[in-house]
Write a protein that holds these residues in place. Structure first.
Motif, mmCIF file in Angstrom:
data_model
loop_
_atom_site.group_PDB
_atom_site.id
_atom_site.type_symbol
_atom_site.label_atom_id
_atom_site.label_comp_id
_atom_site.label_asym_id
_atom_site.label_seq_id
_atom_site.Cartn_x
_atom_site.Cartn_y
_atom_site.Cartn_z
ATOM 1 N N MET A 67 0.836 -1.197 0.000
ATOM 2 C CA MET A 67 0.000 0.000 0.000
ATOM 3 C C MET A 67 0.875 1.252 0.000
ATOM 4 O O MET A 67 2.048 1.208 0.363
ATOM 5 N N ALA A 68 0.297 2.375 -0.378
ATOM 6 C CA ALA A 68 1.066 3.603 -0.581
ATOM 7 C C ALA A 68 0.699 4.659 0.457
ATOM 8 O O ALA A 68 -0.392 4.637 1.038
ATOM 9 N N HIS A 69 1.642 5.567 0.677
ATOM 10 C CA HIS A 69 1.368 6.766 1.464
ATOM 11 C C HIS A 69 1.176 7.902 0.474
ATOM 12 O O HIS A 69 2.083 8.273 -0.273
ATOM 13 N N VAL A 70 -0.041 8.461 0.452
ATOM 14 C CA VAL A 70 -0.438 9.447 -0.554
ATOM 15 C C VAL A 70 -0.495 10.831 0.078
ATOM 16 O O VAL A 70 -1.152 11.025 1.114
ATOM 17 N N ASP A 86 4.791 8.217 -1.104
ATOM 18 C CA ASP A 86 4.972 7.397 -2.307
ATOM 19 C C ASP A 86 4.370 8.052 -3.543
ATOM 20 O O ASP A 86 4.812 7.810 -4.658
ATOM 21 N N LEU A 87 3.320 8.850 -3.342
ATOM 22 C CA LEU A 87 2.658 9.514 -4.453
ATOM 23 C C LEU A 87 2.139 10.857 -3.974
ATOM 24 O O LEU A 87 1.531 10.954 -2.901
ATOM 25 N N VAL A 88 2.370 11.895 -4.772
ATOM 26 C CA VAL A 88 1.820 13.219 -4.494
ATOM 27 C C VAL A 88 0.715 13.478 -5.508
ATOM 28 O O VAL A 88 0.894 13.273 -6.711
ATOM 29 N N VAL A 89 -0.436 13.918 -5.015
ATOM 30 C CA VAL A 89 -1.592 14.205 -5.866
ATOM 31 C C VAL A 89 -1.835 15.713 -5.832
ATOM 32 O O VAL A 89 -2.043 16.293 -4.764
ATOM 33 N N ASP A 90 -1.809 16.320 -7.010
ATOM 34 C CA ASP A 90 -2.091 17.751 -7.116
ATOM 35 C C ASP A 90 -3.596 17.938 -7.290
ATOM 36 O O ASP A 90 -4.147 17.698 -8.361
ATOM 37 N N ARG A 136 -7.547 3.541 -6.608
ATOM 38 C CA ARG A 136 -7.520 2.146 -7.055
ATOM 39 C C ARG A 136 -6.174 1.721 -7.611
ATOM 40 O O ARG A 136 -5.925 0.511 -7.767
ATOM 41 N N THR A 137 -5.287 2.663 -7.920
ATOM 42 C CA THR A 137 -4.032 2.309 -8.588
ATOM 43 C C THR A 137 -2.790 2.723 -7.816
ATOM 44 O O THR A 137 -1.677 2.439 -8.263
ATOM 45 N N ALA A 138 -2.929 3.380 -6.669
ATOM 46 C CA ALA A 138 -1.774 3.967 -5.976
ATOM 47 C C ALA A 138 -0.761 2.922 -5.500
ATOM 48 O O ALA A 138 0.367 3.281 -5.154
ATOM 49 N N PRO A 152 3.797 3.792 -7.712
ATOM 50 C CA PRO A 152 3.312 5.130 -8.081
ATOM 51 C C PRO A 152 4.406 6.131 -8.422
ATOM 52 O O PRO A 152 4.108 7.168 -9.023
ATOM 53 N N GLY A 153 5.665 5.853 -8.064
ATOM 54 C CA GLY A 153 6.731 6.777 -8.399
ATOM 55 C C GLY A 153 7.357 6.541 -9.756
ATOM 56 O O GLY A 153 8.261 7.269 -10.160
ATOM 57 N N SER A 154 6.857 5.556 -10.492
ATOM 58 C CA SER A 154 7.498 5.169 -11.746
ATOM 59 C C SER A 154 6.984 5.972 -12.931
ATOM 60 O O SER A 154 5.893 6.543 -12.909
ATOM 61 N N ALA A 155 7.785 5.964 -14.004
ATOM 62 C CA ALA A 155 7.360 6.607 -15.243
ATOM 63 C C ALA A 155 6.156 5.889 -15.830
ATOM 64 O O ALA A 155 5.274 6.520 -16.428
ATOM 65 N N ARG A 156 6.110 4.585 -15.648
ATOM 66 C CA ARG A 156 4.972 3.833 -16.184
ATOM 67 C C ARG A 156 3.672 4.284 -15.525
ATOM 68 O O ARG A 156 2.654 4.431 -16.201
#
Length: 471
Positions: A1-4, A175-179, A349-351, A355-359
């Protein structure tokens, strides 16, 4: 799981954080405003100055697409909205007798409520989540970055991955930043500050100005007229009524930004005279409603699409946009909340997928181009037609006449109304819904019975309008 990490505490940010924690992630939400929704609906709505969210005081309608996300993924939020006074209205209830049900009719329900009702319900639910941290009064001032593994820019150097955010008090990694900070959120400036290529921005000016005033139905009147209340458009101006929650409703007038009568509409007396010249405004204002606000203006709006992927690939990884940060749409079609909730749900649903990848960045972009962009393009085309009509008195012949006839035919023909509603609620694209042979045949028959039909004749003529708006 990710920290968003979520930048922005509006609808898109709140929904992203809440949906993320409900999917097993953890989330931190950063909002520059020190105040959060939840004090009291009227106090928050009328007494809370929100200069960075000017649309918060404007009318909102939640379309069937937004309602579906809430009912399917956040049923407690939806139930709380109804408890707070939001009301459901089925599009086919326009008719005295609702036509026999057809598959998909459950998607054609709008939710009538002020934006603050949704924000309050989302905030209440998010505060109860142990996996969420809400940081009000903590403005994001910068981005924490690192080299993007396996990703290079056009110059062959390593790409840039966002690994967190900074505030005046501290740095926060994730792990992921959401603007979700919207079109005024400053993400382009922050990306430039850390050496990223600029986002790819597509912008279309609308040429429309909006003026709204809020009212409350008088004591003993539980709801306004069933019709007319929808948008009514003339050759140079239009009017709409937006029923909301708890007996509150808004009347909106819209004109071209170059219209010389525009500034006069800020005067409440002039506004009401002009609004009463249209059937929806007259039907609601004649009830003796109590004004709750002055005239609130909104102009300088545009349709703006912002992509973080260019011809070389992602301009940054570890950061994705939702809501107005990716697709800011003019409010004529009311799509904004629906598109924001779609993007928020997709992130949740996808985090967990690196989530840090270019893909991940490319996949989010491809999804947005496939799912969100067609509705953005539809908004652009619709606004261009309205702007052309208001500016040049055009749109009364040819294809524009046929489109107008479809909308007016829908007010009399349930099958055409169903097709129109499926487009309105983002359940079916217009190219498919309006191409249905049965729909086309019904509109053709409607037009054939009205050989002298001239669209957009609602409301006053120009001479009457100028008298109404004088002085």
């Amino acid at each position: 799981m990710a920290h968003v990490l979520v930048i922005g505490g509006g609808v898109g940010g709140l929904a992203t954080a809440l949906l993320a924690v409900r999917r097993g992630h953890t989330a931190e939400l950063f909002e520059r405003d020190t105040r959060a929704p939840g004090a009291a609906l009227d106090r928050d709505f009328f007494g809370w100055r929100r200069p960075t969210v000017p649309q918060a005081a404007q009318p909102h309608t939640l379309l069937g697409a937004a309602r579906a996300v809430l009912r399917d993924d956040l049923p407690d939020v939806y139930a709380e909205m109804l408890r707070l006074g939001a009301r459901e209205r089925h599009e086919l209830d326009w008719f005295d007798v609702r036509p026999p049900a057809a598959p998909g009719d459950d998607d054609l329900v709008m939710v009538q409520a002020r934006r603050i009702v949704l924000e309050t319900a989302l905030t209440t639910a998010l505060r109860a989540e142990p996996g969420a941290v809400l940081r009000y009064g903590e403005q994001v001032t910068g981005l924490i970055t690192a080299p993007a593994a396996g990703d290079t820019g056009p110059d062959g150097r390593s790409g840039i991955r966002v690994a967190g955010v900074t505030t005046p008090a501290a740095g926060h990694e994730g792990d992921l930043v959401v603007d979700a900070a919207g079109r005024r959120g400053g993400i382009e400036r922050r990306l430039g500050a850390v050496g990223c290529r600029p986002p790819v921005v597509e912008r279309h000016r609308t040429g429309l100005a909006y003026f709204c005033r809020w009212y409350r139905l008088p004591a003993g009147v539980e709801e306004g007229p069933r019709r007319p209340w929808a948008v009514t458009g003339g050759p140079f101006a239009g009017c709409a009524v937006f029923p909301a929650d708890n007996g509150v409703f808004a009347v909106t007038l819209f004109v071209h930004t170059a219209d010389p009568t525009r500034s006069a509409l800020r005067d409440p007396a002039v506004f009401e005279r002009a609004a009463r010249s249209f059937a929806p405004g007259e039907a609601w204002l004649t009830l003796g409603a109590e004004p709750l606000s002055g005239v609130l203006a909104a102009a300088g709006l545009d349709n703006r699409w912002s992509a973080l992927v260019d011809e070389h690939g992602p301009v940054v990884t570890g950061l994705v946009p939702v809501g107005d940060s990716i697709t800011h749409t003019n409010p004529t079609l009311g799509q904004g909340v629906s598109l924001a909730l779609w993007a928020a749900r997709r992130v949740a649903r996808t985090a967990h997928r690196d989530p840090g990848s270019a893909r991940y960045a490319r996949d989010h972009h491809v999804w947005a181009e496939r799912v969100l962009k067609p509705w953005f393009d539809f908004q652009v085309a619709a606004d261009a037609a309205i702007g052309e009509r208001f500016a040049n008195r055009a749109g009364r012949t040819g294809a524009a006449r046929e489109v107008a006839a479809l909308f007016e035919c829908a007010l009399e023909d349930p099958e055409v109304m169903r097709a129109r509603a499926r487009v309105r609620h983002l359940a079916e694209p217009p190219a498919r819904a309006y191409a249905d042979p049965e729909v086309r045949a019904r509109v053709a028959r409607w037009l054939a019975a009205r050989p002298d039909y001239v669209p957009h004749e609602a409301g006053p003529d120009r001479e009457q309008w100028e008298k109404l708006t004088a002085g």
